[in-house]
Design a protein around this motif. Structure first.
Motif, PDB file in Angstrom:
ATOM      1  N   GLN A  79     -19.965  75.435 -81.630  1.00 15.21           N
ATOM      2  CA  GLN A  79     -21.024  75.974 -80.766  1.00 15.21           C
ATOM      3  C   GLN A  79     -22.075  74.926 -80.460  1.00 15.21           C
ATOM      4  OE1 GLN A  79     -19.905  78.085 -83.306  1.00 15.21           O
ATOM      5  NE2 GLN A  79     -20.161  80.225 -82.677  1.00 15.21           N
ATOM      6  N   ASP A  80     -22.516  74.205 -81.506  1.00 16.91           N
ATOM      7  CA  ASP A  80     -23.548  73.200 -81.278  1.00 16.91           C
ATOM      8  C   ASP A  80     -23.028  72.044 -80.428  1.00 16.91           C
ATOM      9  OD1 ASP A  80     -25.421  74.675 -82.484  1.00 16.91           O
ATOM     10  OD2 ASP A  80     -25.774  73.362 -84.202  1.00 16.91           O
ATOM     11  N   ARG A  81     -21.764  71.719 -80.602  1.00 21.63           N
ATOM     12  CA  ARG A  81     -21.175  70.694 -79.727  1.00 21.63           C
ATOM     13  C   ARG A  81     -21.218  71.152 -78.273  1.00 21.63           C
ATOM     14  NH1 ARG A  81     -17.322  69.628 -83.601  1.00 21.63           N
ATOM     15  NH2 ARG A  81     -15.773  70.941 -82.577  1.00 21.63           N
ATOM     16  N   ALA A  82     -20.948  72.435 -78.067  1.00 24.49           N
ATOM     17  CA  ALA A  82     -20.961  72.981 -76.705  1.00 24.49           C
ATOM     18  C   ALA A  82     -22.380  72.954 -76.129  1.00 24.49           C
ATOM     19  CB  ALA A  82     -20.407  74.403 -76.710  1.00 24.49           C
ATOM     20  N   ILE A  83     -23.372  73.262 -76.959  1.00 26.56           N
ATOM     21  CA  ILE A  83     -24.770  73.226 -76.488  1.00 26.56           C
ATOM     22  C   ILE A  83     -25.147  71.803 -76.100  1.00 26.56           C
ATOM     23  CG2 ILE A  83     -27.194  73.498 -77.157  1.00 26.56           C
ATOM     24  CD1 ILE A  83     -26.337  75.827 -78.941  1.00 26.56           C
ATOM     25  N   ASP A 115     -32.892  67.735 -80.169  1.00 27.65           N
ATOM     26  CA  ASP A 115     -33.434  67.984 -81.495  1.00 27.65           C
ATOM     27  C   ASP A 115     -32.416  67.715 -82.602  1.00 27.65           C
ATOM     28  OD1 ASP A 115     -35.855  68.956 -82.902  1.00 27.65           O
ATOM     29  OD2 ASP A 115     -34.378  70.334 -83.765  1.00 27.65           O
ATOM     30  N   ARG A 116     -32.950  67.219 -83.693  1.00 27.79           N
ATOM     31  CA  ARG A 116     -32.169  66.855 -84.872  1.00 27.79           C
ATOM     32  C   ARG A 116     -31.273  67.994 -85.365  1.00 27.79           C
ATOM     33  NH1 ARG A 116     -36.470  65.033 -88.379  1.00 27.79           N
ATOM     34  NH2 ARG A 116     -36.292  66.750 -89.829  1.00 27.79           N
ATOM     35  N   SER A 117     -31.722  69.236 -85.198  1.00 28.14           N
ATOM     36  CA  SER A 117     -30.956  70.372 -85.718  1.00 28.14           C
ATOM     37  C   SER A 117     -29.559  70.447 -85.096  1.00 28.14           C
ATOM     38  CB  SER A 117     -31.723  71.673 -85.497  1.00 28.14           C
ATOM     39  OG  SER A 117     -32.046  71.817 -84.139  1.00 28.14           O
ATOM     40  N   PHE A 118     -29.418  70.047 -83.843  1.00 27.56           N
ATOM     41  CA  PHE A 118     -28.096  70.067 -83.200  1.00 27.56           C
ATOM     42  C   PHE A 118     -27.212  68.930 -83.707  1.00 27.56           C
ATOM     43  CE2 PHE A 118     -30.879  71.917 -79.918  1.00 27.56           C
ATOM     44  CZ  PHE A 118     -30.344  73.192 -79.938  1.00 27.56           C
ATOM     45  N   ILE A 119     -27.848  67.792 -83.930  1.00 29.63           N
ATOM     46  CA  ILE A 119     -27.091  66.614 -84.353  1.00 29.63           C
ATOM     47  C   ILE A 119     -26.534  66.843 -85.759  1.00 29.63           C
ATOM     48  CG2 ILE A 119     -27.193  64.102 -84.672  1.00 29.63           C
ATOM     49  CD1 ILE A 119     -27.868  65.305 -81.774  1.00 29.63           C
ATOM     50  N   HIS A 120     -27.364  67.487 -86.552  1.00 25.37           N
ATOM     51  CA  HIS A 120     -27.022  67.788 -87.933  1.00 25.37           C
ATOM     52  C   HIS A 120     -25.705  68.558 -88.048  1.00 25.37           C
ATOM     53  CE1 HIS A 120     -28.098  68.089 -92.084  1.00 25.37           C
ATOM     54  NE2 HIS A 120     -27.892  69.387 -92.091  1.00 25.37           N
TER      55      HIS A 120
END
Ligand code: C2E
Ligand code: MG
Ligand code: MG
Ligand code: MG
Length: 280
Positions: A215-219, A203-208
């Motif tokens: 944290q999002d990089r880890a996800i 999903d775009r929200s993680f890329i953003h």
């Protein structure tokens, strides 16, 4: 005073609700006409390989251009169509139109590895859906292995066993399946194991937030690692900056789409972008 205020907000609330219902009804009536009057059209967003930038596919995205020229974004009318049976007619139109266009492009010599088409929850669970897909493939001549149907993660999660059964039926047609908006659901990643899917779309929200949020990089890394084990291809959506693409490359993401390289394009614009016609 408090009481009066409370009543006041209640009245205001119900008026707002009624207003919203009226506007929904108006949109669904206009949408019914839109389908008849050819106000619906498809744009196509190119998808690329992260490693070498080659075109890997295109995603069909629905647009509604009203007769006065204004564009209604899909987020504003698809959820409304979804509440009525209209989504079934629209979904059928999208699949048929996208497959016919894609088949035409393949016959013209355009090298487009696959076509992705979004499928709504209600469409996916319609009794005759698998037969519809089968009919459209035969009618348009699109090779099943080149069609990728996108189902959102939330659809799969809501009705897991039924969805998995339906996915198996679709896989029997020889098509590919994708889990759209992946990572926004509430489930554990382990359930991925049981899905007969070929691709997950991050999903775009993680890329953003990829560049600034550890944290999002880890996800994203966890999803990519797991996808590798389960043999899913991963496509990142909403890539807008080179830095995001660099991180995705480092983490081993295979495909991406996003404004960095191309927005969703009308038919003619896509044709002039690709121009891989037979050598002249
Ligand atoms: P989606 O399937 O996740 O599609 C990706 C959305 O992200 C598209 O929005 C696309 O224009 C947008 N996008 C792509 N790259 C970027 C980027 O770099 N930055 C930003 N900010 N956005 C980007 P769009 O076209 O507005 O569609 C929204 C959603 O509407 C789609 O999300 C999909 O869930 C739904 N949708 C679109 N067409 C159809 C359709 O034919 N059938 C169904 N059932 N749903 C559709
Ligand atoms: Mg999609
Ligand atoms: Mg998506
Ligand atoms: Mg999305």
């Amino acid at each position: 005073m408090a009481k009066r205020g409370g009543q006041g907000s209640y009245v205001f609330f119900s008026q707002a609700m009624a207003e919203k219902e009226r506007s929904k009804l108006a949109i669904s009536n206009q949408l019914r006409d839109a389908l008849r009057n050819h106000e619906l059209l498809l744009h196509y967003q190119p998808q690329y390989r992260v490693d070498n930038g080659a075109l890997s596919g295109i995603e069909a995205l629905l647009r509604w251009q009203r007769s006065d020229g204004t564009m209604v974004p899909p987020g504003e009318f698809i959820p409304i169509a979804e509440e009525t049976s209209l989504i079934q007619d629209i979904g059928y139109w999208v699949m048929k139109t996208a497959c016919a266009q894609y088949s035409f492009w393949l016959n013209q010599g355009y090298k487009i590895p696959h076509l992705s088409v979004n499928v709504s929850a209600r469409q996916f669970h319609t009794a005759g859906f698998v037969q519809q897909v089968e009919y459209i493939l035969r009618d348009t001549g699109v090779p099943p292995s080149r069609l990728l149907l996108e189902i959102t993660e939330s659809v799969v999660l809501e009705n897991r066993l039924e969805s998995i059964a339906r996915m198996h039926q679709l896989k029997e047609l020889g098509i590919l399946l994708s889990i759209d908006d992946f990572g926004t659901g509430y489930s554990s990643l382990a359930y991925l194991r049981d899905l007969p899917a070929d691709e997950v779309k991050l999903d775009r929200s993680f890329i953003h937030t990829l560049v600034h949020s550890e944290q999002d990089r880890a996800i994203v890394k966890a999803i990519l690692d797991l996808a590798r084990v389960f043999r899913f291809t991963v496509t990142a959506e909403g890539v807008e900056e080179q830095e995001q693409l660099d991180i995705l490359k480092h983490l081993g993401c295979q495909h991406y789409q996003g404004f960095l390289t191309s927005r969703p394009l009308p038919v003619k614009a896509l044709e002039s972008l690709l121009t891989p016609l037979p050598a002249s």
